[in-house]
Design an enzyme around this catalytic site. Sequence first.
Site, PDB file in Angstrom:
ATOM      1  N   ARG A 122       0.846  -1.203   0.000  1.00  0.00           N
ATOM      2  CA  ARG A 122       0.000   0.000   0.000  1.00  0.00           C
ATOM      3  C   ARG A 122       0.871   1.238   0.000  1.00  0.00           C
ATOM      4  NH1 ARG A 122      -5.646  -1.448   2.834  1.00  0.00           N
ATOM      5  NH2 ARG A 122      -6.586  -1.789   0.823  1.00  0.00           N
ATOM      6  N   GLN A 127      -1.210   2.625  -5.832  1.00  0.00           N
ATOM      7  CA  GLN A 127      -2.640   2.885  -5.623  1.00  0.00           C
ATOM      8  C   GLN A 127      -3.483   2.460  -6.810  1.00  0.00           C
ATOM      9  OE1 GLN A 127      -3.125   6.942  -4.331  1.00  0.00           O
ATOM     10  NE2 GLN A 127      -2.765   6.402  -2.198  1.00  0.00           N
ATOM     11  N   ASP A 130      -4.348  -1.240  -6.664  1.00  0.00           N
ATOM     12  CA  ASP A 130      -4.792  -1.720  -5.352  1.00  0.00           C
ATOM     13  C   ASP A 130      -6.190  -2.345  -5.423  1.00  0.00           C
ATOM     14  OD1 ASP A 130      -5.464  -2.133  -2.742  1.00  0.00           O
ATOM     15  OD2 ASP A 130      -4.840  -0.165  -2.030  1.00  0.00           O
ATOM     16  N   SER A 133      -8.475  -2.178  -2.184  1.00  0.00           N
ATOM     17  CA  SER A 133      -9.215  -0.925  -2.013  1.00  0.00           C
ATOM     18  C   SER A 133     -10.412  -0.879  -2.953  1.00  0.00           C
ATOM     19  CB  SER A 133      -8.318   0.287  -2.289  1.00  0.00           C
ATOM     20  OG  SER A 133      -7.451   0.481  -1.218  1.00  0.00           O
TER      21      SER A 133
HETATM   22  P1  NAD Z   1      -8.698  -2.769   7.014  1.00  0.00           P
HETATM   23  O1  NAD Z   1      -9.656  -3.350   6.044  1.00  0.00           O
HETATM   24  O2  NAD Z   1      -7.515  -3.553   7.427  1.00  0.00           O
HETATM   25  O3  NAD Z   1      -9.515  -2.360   8.357  1.00  0.00           O
HETATM   26  C1  NAD Z   1     -10.674  -1.552   8.301  1.00  0.00           C
HETATM   27  C2  NAD Z   1     -10.659  -0.521   9.409  1.00  0.00           C
HETATM   28  O4  NAD Z   1     -10.925  -1.159  10.659  1.00  0.00           O
HETATM   29  C3  NAD Z   1      -9.343   0.228   9.580  1.00  0.00           C
HETATM   30  O5  NAD Z   1      -9.583   1.622   9.450  1.00  0.00           O
HETATM   31  C4  NAD Z   1      -8.884  -0.143  10.990  1.00  0.00           C
HETATM   32  O6  NAD Z   1      -8.219   0.898  11.653  1.00  0.00           O
HETATM   33  C5  NAD Z   1     -10.213  -0.449  11.662  1.00  0.00           C
HETATM   34  N1  NAD Z   1     -10.127  -1.242  12.908  1.00  0.00           N
HETATM   35  C6  NAD Z   1      -9.305  -2.280  13.219  1.00  0.00           C
HETATM   36  N2  NAD Z   1      -9.550  -2.726  14.462  1.00  0.00           N
HETATM   37  C7  NAD Z   1     -10.551  -1.956  14.960  1.00  0.00           C
HETATM   38  C8  NAD Z   1     -11.254  -1.938  16.186  1.00  0.00           C
HETATM   39  N3  NAD Z   1     -10.962  -2.775  17.168  1.00  0.00           N
HETATM   40  N4  NAD Z   1     -12.226  -1.016  16.338  1.00  0.00           N
HETATM   41  C9  NAD Z   1     -12.535  -0.160  15.357  1.00  0.00           C
HETATM   42  N5  NAD Z   1     -11.909  -0.128  14.165  1.00  0.00           N
HETATM   43  C10 NAD Z   1     -10.937  -1.005  13.980  1.00  0.00           C
HETATM   44  O7  NAD Z   1      -8.193  -1.348   6.520  1.00  0.00           O
HETATM   45  P2  NAD Z   1      -8.157  -0.710   5.064  1.00  0.00           P
HETATM   46  O8  NAD Z   1      -9.473  -0.123   4.769  1.00  0.00           O
HETATM   47  O9  NAD Z   1      -7.655  -1.705   4.094  1.00  0.00           O
HETATM   48  O10 NAD Z   1      -7.112   0.487   5.228  1.00  0.00           O
HETATM   49  C11 NAD Z   1      -6.167   0.574   6.264  1.00  0.00           C
HETATM   50  C12 NAD Z   1      -5.151   1.681   6.008  1.00  0.00           C
HETATM   51  O11 NAD Z   1      -4.470   1.526   4.777  1.00  0.00           O
HETATM   52  C13 NAD Z   1      -5.720   3.084   5.955  1.00  0.00           C
HETATM   53  O12 NAD Z   1      -4.797   3.931   6.619  1.00  0.00           O
HETATM   54  C14 NAD Z   1      -5.741   3.432   4.513  1.00  0.00           C
HETATM   55  O13 NAD Z   1      -5.700   4.834   4.279  1.00  0.00           O
HETATM   56  C15 NAD Z   1      -4.480   2.766   4.079  1.00  0.00           C
HETATM   57  N6  NAD Z   1      -4.493   2.510   2.621  1.00  0.00           N
HETATM   58  C16 NAD Z   1      -3.431   2.941   1.877  1.00  0.00           C
HETATM   59  C17 NAD Z   1      -3.407   2.707   0.503  1.00  0.00           C
HETATM   60  C18 NAD Z   1      -2.261   3.172  -0.361  1.00  0.00           C
HETATM   61  O14 NAD Z   1      -1.514   4.048   0.028  1.00  0.00           O
HETATM   62  N7  NAD Z   1      -2.049   2.577  -1.535  1.00  0.00           N
HETATM   63  C19 NAD Z   1      -4.455   2.022  -0.089  1.00  0.00           C
HETATM   64  C20 NAD Z   1      -5.526   1.598   0.718  1.00  0.00           C
HETATM   65  C21 NAD Z   1      -5.524   1.839   2.073  1.00  0.00           C
END
Ligand code: NAD
Length: 388
Positions: A122, A127, A130, A133
């Site tokens: 990530r 992006q 991805d 996402s």
């Molecule tokens: P994910 O699917 O792993 O988790 C979903 C959400 O659940 C996350 O926001 C996490 O903080 C939350 N979570 C975990 N445990 C929890 C709890 N006990 N209570 C409440 N919430 C809880 O996450 P995701 O959607 O795949 O994304 C995670 C991170 O990756 C974010 O910071 C996102 O911005 C980043 N991201 C970066 C890129 C990139 O730069 N290419 C792409 C996608 C996502």
Amino acid sequence: MIVAVVKATAENETRVALIPETCARLKKSGLDVLIETGAGAAAGFADGEYESAGARIAPNAAAAFGEADAVVMVGSPSPEEIIQLKSGTLLFCVLNPLSQHDVVRQLSSRGVAAMSLDLMPRITRAQKMDILSSMTTVTGYKAVLLAASALNKMFPMMMTAAGTITPARVLILGAGVAGLQAIATARRLGAVVEAFDVRPAVKEQVQSLGAKFVEVAAEQEDAEDAGGYAKEMSEEYKKKQAALIAERAGESDVVISTALIPGRPAPILLTTETVGKMRPGSVIVDLAAEGGGNCELTTLGETIRHGGVTIIGPKNLAATVPYHASQMFSRNVGAFLSDLTKEGRVELNMEDECVTGTLVTHEGEIIHERVRKAMGLEPLAAPQGSPA
Ligand code: NAD
């Protein structure tokens, strides 16, 4: 070099890995694309559209596998499909290799170079590739629609001749990619939305979408790992979090839970006791169902009722919106393939972290260290700083 796509065989899978638009793009970079007849039909893409985009149509999967130098799939191949892959074939798909160890072993012994798209790092440069996402964007949106149609109320506030209808109250647990999309969709439908996440970094994003951010009043803990993902929290934090979620869920008509911690079972955020405090008629959509569920009562792939509460545990929700899910998947994998294509050949550049981050099996070996660890195998590389 021939890139092939076959019709997905998994139950309820409707997506196709490449859409005609991407085939035309790959053709321009010098690749030949071969599509099994009918592969795009369930997603709304006819054979004729692929042909107009310059792809050839194969009469069946065996013919496509037989000619392919590279194969692109939405999910992981079945054992019957792996047998049909030639040794040295490049495979691009969502493997879930950290849990699907048998598939990894079979691909490795078959000599397939398997790239697991769900392991794409990530980083900013990746992006556009991805897939995680993209698919969670679709599921975040669709979860709200499922909730809205299962709820015994309407979402928006309405001023009618029969008086005022108050808006539905929606609580989103986990404000990552799926959660933020769910917030946006629920807001568009007119609901009052609040969201909770262990990562305080998402507060501004939640607020900018018009939702309230619910915070646990606890000593600030380091909730994020280096990749921006959530970490497991302390017992003290979890206790306060459980009390807060129980209180907020009791005030909500809909709870959409999306909380995941990479490499660990999904955290339980909605206990049976909490569900018991929710109003009859309210709805939970547990998007973490495939990771074990955020609700204790979730049954994967089923809708159950507990007291008066409906609990939906969707499986492969992206496949219920196959046209756009395929379009996003195809554009992501197309961007990856285009980056790797030099003079009409897909080349695995081992200096590229998108390749090393996703390549699981290569030349008969399981080469991905995280996957090796998950499978209980010794590391391949000598640990840094070890004596020569
Ligand atoms: P994910 O699917 O792993 O988790 C979903 C959400 O659940 C996350 O926001 C996490 O903080 C939350 N979570 C975990 N445990 C929890 C709890 N006990 N209570 C409440 N919430 C809880 O996450 P995701 O959607 O795949 O994304 C995670 C991170 O990756 C974010 O910071 C996102 O911005 C980043 N991201 C970066 C890129 C990139 O730069 N290419 C792409 C996608 C996502």
